[in-house]
Design a protein around this motif. Structure first.
Motif, PDB file in Angstrom:
ATOM      1  N   ARG B  28     103.711 -39.329  -1.038  1.00 13.09           N
ATOM      2  CA  ARG B  28     102.837 -40.158  -1.876  1.00 13.09           C
ATOM      3  C   ARG B  28     103.470 -41.518  -2.107  1.00 13.09           C
ATOM      4  O   ARG B  28     102.798 -42.556  -2.049  1.00 13.09           O
ATOM      5  CB  ARG B  28     102.589 -39.439  -3.200  1.00 13.09           C
ATOM      6  CG  ARG B  28     101.681 -40.204  -4.141  1.00 13.09           C
ATOM      7  CD  ARG B  28     101.296 -39.334  -5.326  1.00 13.09           C
ATOM      8  NE  ARG B  28     100.679 -40.168  -6.338  1.00 13.09           N
ATOM      9  CZ  ARG B  28     101.338 -40.719  -7.346  1.00 13.09           C
ATOM     10  NH1 ARG B  28     102.643 -40.491  -7.479  1.00 13.09           N
ATOM     11  NH2 ARG B  28     100.709 -41.481  -8.220  1.00 13.09           N
ATOM     12  N   TRP B  39      97.716 -43.540  -4.588  1.00  7.62           N
ATOM     13  CA  TRP B  39      97.116 -42.271  -4.153  1.00  7.62           C
ATOM     14  C   TRP B  39      97.289 -41.246  -5.258  1.00  7.62           C
ATOM     15  O   TRP B  39      98.375 -41.077  -5.780  1.00  7.62           O
ATOM     16  CB  TRP B  39      97.796 -41.768  -2.870  1.00  7.62           C
ATOM     17  CG  TRP B  39      97.504 -42.601  -1.660  1.00  7.62           C
ATOM     18  CD1 TRP B  39      97.690 -43.938  -1.538  1.00  7.62           C
ATOM     19  CD2 TRP B  39      96.981 -42.126  -0.433  1.00  7.62           C
ATOM     20  NE1 TRP B  39      97.307 -44.368  -0.291  1.00  7.62           N
ATOM     21  CE2 TRP B  39      96.856 -43.259   0.416  1.00  7.62           C
ATOM     22  CE3 TRP B  39      96.583 -40.883   0.046  1.00  7.62           C
ATOM     23  CZ2 TRP B  39      96.355 -43.166   1.716  1.00  7.62           C
ATOM     24  CZ3 TRP B  39      96.102 -40.780   1.328  1.00  7.62           C
ATOM     25  CH2 TRP B  39      95.977 -41.924   2.160  1.00  7.62           C
ATOM     26  N   SER B  40      96.240 -40.547  -5.571  1.00  2.00           N
ATOM     27  CA  SER B  40      96.415 -39.530  -6.605  1.00  2.00           C
ATOM     28  C   SER B  40      97.074 -38.306  -5.979  1.00  2.00           C
ATOM     29  O   SER B  40      96.960 -38.075  -4.774  1.00  2.00           O
ATOM     30  CB  SER B  40      95.058 -39.149  -7.223  1.00  2.00           C
ATOM     31  OG  SER B  40      94.349 -38.299  -6.359  1.00  2.00           O
ATOM     32  N   VAL B  41      97.760 -37.555  -6.808  1.00  5.17           N
ATOM     33  CA  VAL B  41      98.462 -36.366  -6.333  1.00  5.17           C
ATOM     34  C   VAL B  41      97.478 -35.420  -5.650  1.00  5.17           C
ATOM     35  O   VAL B  41      97.740 -34.865  -4.578  1.00  5.17           O
ATOM     36  CB  VAL B  41      99.167 -35.658  -7.506  1.00  5.17           C
ATOM     37  CG1 VAL B  41      99.841 -34.378  -7.025  1.00  5.17           C
ATOM     38  CG2 VAL B  41     100.175 -36.586  -8.146  1.00  5.17           C
ATOM     39  N   GLY B  42      96.314 -35.260  -6.280  1.00  4.22           N
ATOM     40  CA  GLY B  42      95.305 -34.349  -5.747  1.00  4.22           C
ATOM     41  C   GLY B  42      94.833 -34.779  -4.373  1.00  4.22           C
ATOM     42  O   GLY B  42      94.610 -33.957  -3.486  1.00  4.22           O
ATOM     43  N   ASN B  43      94.700 -36.077  -4.190  1.00  2.00           N
ATOM     44  CA  ASN B  43      94.246 -36.624  -2.919  1.00  2.00           C
ATOM     45  C   ASN B  43      95.215 -36.257  -1.796  1.00  2.00           C
ATOM     46  O   ASN B  43      94.819 -35.755  -0.748  1.00  2.00           O
ATOM     47  CB  ASN B  43      94.127 -38.142  -3.065  1.00  2.00           C
ATOM     48  CG  ASN B  43      93.196 -38.719  -2.022  1.00  2.00           C
ATOM     49  OD1 ASN B  43      92.799 -38.019  -1.100  1.00  2.00           O
ATOM     50  ND2 ASN B  43      92.876 -39.987  -2.169  1.00  2.00           N
ATOM     51  N   PHE B  45      97.381 -33.907  -1.888  1.00  2.00           N
ATOM     52  CA  PHE B  45      97.401 -32.452  -1.776  1.00  2.00           C
ATOM     53  C   PHE B  45      96.263 -31.953  -0.881  1.00  2.00           C
ATOM     54  O   PHE B  45      96.465 -31.150   0.029  1.00  2.00           O
ATOM     55  CB  PHE B  45      97.293 -31.830  -3.173  1.00  2.00           C
ATOM     56  CG  PHE B  45      97.099 -30.353  -3.162  1.00  2.00           C
ATOM     57  CD1 PHE B  45      98.176 -29.494  -2.935  1.00  2.00           C
ATOM     58  CD2 PHE B  45      95.841 -29.799  -3.381  1.00  2.00           C
ATOM     59  CE1 PHE B  45      97.998 -28.133  -2.919  1.00  2.00           C
ATOM     60  CE2 PHE B  45      95.663 -28.438  -3.365  1.00  2.00           C
ATOM     61  CZ  PHE B  45      96.748 -27.598  -3.134  1.00  2.00           C
TER      62      PHE B  45
END
Lengths: 856, 107
Positions: B28, B39-43, B45
């Motif tokens: 990330r 970038w979001s963590v979920g993205n 992931f």
């Protein structure tokens, strides 16, 4: 190092675990944790927390989106497979969807109906605070009657005496009114005379005029929109004048929106209550009961306390009265008034309950059939289930898939059901005497109801198959040992038997109701109801009644004419008889009264058992002559009635008992007099073979005497027929439901038959190989079903007997409940069942044993 | 063979670039730095999950560390299939770019 002492820590982990695989969720959460700690060390706890929350929410978006994409693609394959299955087994699918659609469609209509009935009078702003006064009176014996007619001064007195009454309005009505606009005259069956407070209590929206001022002036008239349009062609008719009964001029002071169909009040015109005096009413008398009282009570009134307070109010004015008062909520009027005489109360909560439960049962039966059919053909799906399991689908996925399938089928059935309901609604309206429209479906209550019913149906129909099918063990199925679920077959049979209990019960009821209706129309009434024309004397007609009669007698098509107060379809007036020659003690009784002239016996062809009917030649007849019926004679307890005094008159004859009201009631005492008051009807006996042109010539004779007089007419036999309208409606509704339930039960039986045929195919083949003949096999398989239906009979009979016994008790004169009716209904059910199963059974019997057994 | 999206391509290249260090957080950081976007963590992931499902990458767990509340770190490696996909994407791109570099880059 420790993670912050906040709940979000657990919350975020919990949320992640719902969305993704728990192991992965824990790892992902650890990543969050690590980043959080980094930021906390660099920038402080507060910033870190803020970052954490924002970041977490942002992260959820792609995860949720991905999950949805996944489940969407799964749903796509489920739908595809469901459709393929439906196509592969077309007949089953049609049976399934057809049964469900019929059940749902009926449920929809009943839902509409119930909603309409329950919504009666609810549109008023204060509906829950509105009440009407109900009078109860104990007659001779223990018979108690309830009615809404009160004495004129009662309403205002209640208002001033009891603080609970916020507002009170009396309602009286004048029937048979002629409303003249210029030379144009219109007949109105009824207009209502109401206190000005009426429009405060009931919030009928005014299009023109205001509720506060509409009825202040004594000669003011409020019309409904459509009535105004009918009279004037427009609703903007404020200050226009009309002439009522060719005598009084009224100014239109208000136009209200048409009163909705679900109101117990169905008036078209209102005039001030005070003007009743002009029509000859004395509004100060405490002994004349003809006015309803409506009241707005204080919110949250303690009704039972108030009822106790007003209970004996009438006794203040008449010590000997047996009348007591109570209040009835406006919202109860429509459904809970079947024993109260007065406006409204045409609905009956009992029928609502009966038909709702039948509709619900129909729906449940359709669901049962769905379950039966779905599990019966489980063998065909077993391989699919086994394969799915082998490649890794767990049970919950399969359960979801089968639920999805049943919900899909329910949805298709729902669409069909809406179409069915749309087509059936006009017929239902006709049968049930309703005016429901399809547009009423579009309101949130109904829509929520429909969605609720569909989900309920889908779940009910889908649960068992989903659990049953998903439980297959792949190893067994793929080895060829399909569990066709023999242990479930008893359960299935019971379900089908329950349907047959209802079928037989309804079939029996249909037979009995139809028999009673036939009995009613064939029963000798004691007079000749055919070819008697009835004309309501409206407006000025009663002043000219004798002139009209004499003029009409010139018509050769007319055999006889009688002027009378009422006709023997309904005698609303009664009198307490407490004075006669030979009376013992203070015995008294109630008698119906009829006033007519000397020609009534010829018009109705009444028969005398003693003495004579009235005569035009004997002057004393019209002042002091009285004719009694046999029932009166029995009650009076005297011999030799002729010449005896009764209620100030002399008995000149005894008429043979005739039915002066519907067969629901016993023939009771009746007094007929000949005074020249209360002449409301012309009863005309026509010669055989007369028709429309005679009626037209009667009209023109009347209109020669009173120009532009509207003439309303009908036939006596039609009027008598109308007395049984409610019963006939129930009868036809039950007929329809019987047909539907037979249809659904037949579907269920068909499912069961195909299941049985399939699961016993090998047994049948072996029997055949060993030499059993086709008839033996046929009876063997059929007996399987017939014995359950016979069992259903044993349960259905007593239930139907009890219900029908109660229904027949509504009639004082009724047919007997013969055993053959029950046997006939059962026989019909058995024949129907045999016809249904025979196709499957014959097919299975005729199968080539070699083909069936080859697989072994 | 399914075409790689731009995001997938970036992710695969980032994993190769970080080699032994390729884990969600470091990836990330790299992507944030290179693209200039957060970038979001979920993205990240979800992208990694997708690539793993396509067998372009595989993951292995490192040693649990106290820093992560006793949880292990998941490290990613590009598989031969992933390399092939990268190569295909590159070739396709080069074919499309062929002869156009001058024109586009000058503009």
């Amino acid at each position: 190092m420790h993670f912050p002492q906040i709940k979000s820590h657990y919350l975020s982990l919990w949320i992640l675990k719902r969305l993704i695989d728990p192991d992965k969720a824990a790892l992902l959460h650890a990543d969050f944790e690590q980043l959080y700690l980094q930021i906390r060390d660099d920038e402080g706890r507060c910033k870190a927390l803020k970052w954490y929350i924002v970041q977490f929410i942002y992260s959820l978006i792609p995860i949720v989106r991905r999950n949805m994409e996944w489940s969407f693609s799964m749903i796509q394959t489920y739908v595809k497979i469901a459709f393929r299955n439906m196509q592969r087994q077309r007949i089953y699918t049609i049976l399934n969807i057809g049964g469900l659609a019929v059940g749902l469609g009926m449920a929809l209509i009943i839902l509409l109906w119930v909603n309409n009935e329950m919504g009666f009078d609810r549109f008023h702003e204060n509906a829950e605070n509105l009440y009407r006064v109900v009078v109860s009176e104990i007659l001779g014996g223990n018979e108690e009657v309830h009615f809404t007619s009160t004495a004129a001064p009662l309403g205002p007195e209640l208002h001033t005496t009891y603080p609970e009454f916020l507002d009170v309005a009396r309602v009286g009505s004048i029937s048979g009114v002629v409303i003249g606009i210029g030379d144009d005259k219109n007949y109105e069956r009824r207009i209502d005379c109401v206190d000005p407070a009426f429009f405060d209590i009931f919030t009928y929206p005014f299009i023109h005029g205001t509720p506060e001022t509409a009825l202040i002036h004594p000669h003011s008239l409020v019309l409904t929109e459509s009535t105004a349009k009918r009279y004037f062609g427009s609703s903007d008719v404020l200050d226009r004048m009309v002439r009522i009964n060719s005598q009084w001029d009224y100014k239109i002071t208000g136009v209200i929106k048409d009163i909705p169909g679900n109101s117990h009040f169905t008036s078209r015109g209102f005039i001030p209550f005070k003007t009743l005096e002009e029509f000859g009413a004395n509004l100060d008398r405490w002994d004349k009961f003809s006015y309803s009282v409506y009241a707005e009570l204080v919110p949250d009134v303690d009704l039972s306390a108030l009822n106790q307070k007003i209970h004996d109010h009438i006794r203040l004015h008449n010590e000997n009265t047996r009348m007591t008062l109570s209040m009835q909520s406006l919202l109860d009027i429509h459904l809970h008034s079947n024993n109260i005489w007065g406006y409204g109360g045409r609905g009956d909560i009992r029928y609502l309950i009966i038909f709702s439960s039948i509709a619900l049962f129909l729906l449940v039966a359709a669901c049962i059939n769905f379950m039966n059919l779905a599990t019966a053909r489980a063998a065909r799906r077993a391989k699919e289930v086994a394969l799915r399991k082998t490649v890794g689908a767990d049970r919950s996925v399969l359960v979801r898939q089968f639920f999805g399938e049943s919900i899909l089928i329910t949805l298709i059935a729902l669409v069909l059901a809406i179409i069915i309901a749309g087509i059936a609604l006009p017929y239902f309206n006709q049968l049930a005497g309703q005016s429901l429209t399809f547009v009423q479906l579009i309101q949130w209550k109904i829509i929520v109801g429909i969605i609720g019913i569909s989900i309920f149906t889908g779940l009910l129909a889908g649960t068992y198959p989903a659990l049953f099918l998903s439980a297959f063990q792949p190893a067994k199925v793929l080895n060829g040992a399909v569990g066709s679920g023999a242990r479930h077959s008893v359960f299935r049979r019971i379900l089908v038997s329950v349907q047959f209990i209802l079928t037989i019960g309804l079939l029996t009821s249909t037979f009995i109701i139809n028999r009673q209706m036939k009995f009613v129309s064939n029963q000798k009434l004691g007079f000749d109801k055919e070819r008697v024309l009835v004309i309501r004397m409206a407006g000025a007609m009663s002043q000219h009644s004798v002139q009209i009669k004499n003029a009409l007698m010139q018509n050769p098509q007319i055999m006889n004419i009688s002027l009378c107060s009422n006709l023997p379809d309904n005698l609303p007036t009664s009198v307490t008889v407490n004075d006669w020659e030979g009376r013992e003690g203070d015995f008294k009784f109630n008698a119906h009264t009829l006033t007519c002239d000397a020609d009534m016996d010829d018009v109705l062809k009444l028969q005398m058992t003693q003495g004579r009917f009235f005569s035009n030649e004997i002057a004393s007849d019209s002042s002091s002559g009285m004719i009694i019926n046999e029932a009166t004679l029995r009650v009076l307890g005297i011999e030799e009635p002729l010449g005896k005094q009764i209620m100030g008159s002399t008995i000149i004859g005894v008429v043979k008992d005739f039915h002066y009201s519907s067969l629901h009631e016993k023939i009771g005492p009746l007094l007929i007099d000949c005074t020249f008051l209360r002449k409301q009807y012309l009863a005309i006996r026509l010669r055989p073979g007369t028709g429309r042109e005679t009626i037209e010539s009667i009209k023109s004779v009347i209109q020669d005497i009173i120009p532009n007089q509207p003439v309303g007419w009908n036939y006596l036999d039609d009027r008598i027929d109308e007395l049984y309208q409610a019963d006939r409606r129930i009868g036809s509704l039950i007929n329809v439901f019987t047909v539907l339930i037979i249809f659904v039960a037949a579907l269920g039986l068909l499912g069961l038959a195909s299941f049985t045929a399939e699961s016993r195919a090998k047994e049948m083949s072996i029997r055949k190989v060993l030499g059993a003949s086709s008839p033996v096999l046929f009876s063997l398989l059929s007996w399987e079903f017939i014995r359950w239906i016979l069992l259903a009979n044993i349960i259905a009979w007593p239930i139907a007997y009890m219900l029908m016994q109660r229904w027949l008790q509504n009639f004082a004169y009724r047919t007997s409940l013969d055993a053959w009716i029950f046997i006939a209904a059962s026989l019909a059910a058995v024949i129907m069942a045999l016809a249904t199963v025979s196709y499957q059974v014959i097919r299975s019997v005729n199968k080539n044993p070699a083909e069936v057994l080859r697989k072994e | 063979m399914k075409l790689l999206t731009r995001k997938d391509e970036m992710m695969l290249l980032a994993i190769l670039r970080l080699d032994e260090e390729a884990a969600l957080i470091s990836l990330r950081e790299l992507l944030n730095a290179q693209t200039g976007k957060s970038w979001s963590v979920g993205n990240v992931f979800v992208s990694l999950e997708k690539l793993e499902n396509l067998t372009y990458i595989h993951s292995s767990l490192g040693a649990p560390s106290a820093k992560r509340g006793g949880r292990a770190v998941k490290f990613y490696k590009v598989t031969p299939v992933g390399l092939k996909a990268l190569k295909d994407a590159r070739l396709m791109q080069e074919n499309l770019w062929d002869g156009l570099q001058d024109m586009v880059l000058k503009a």
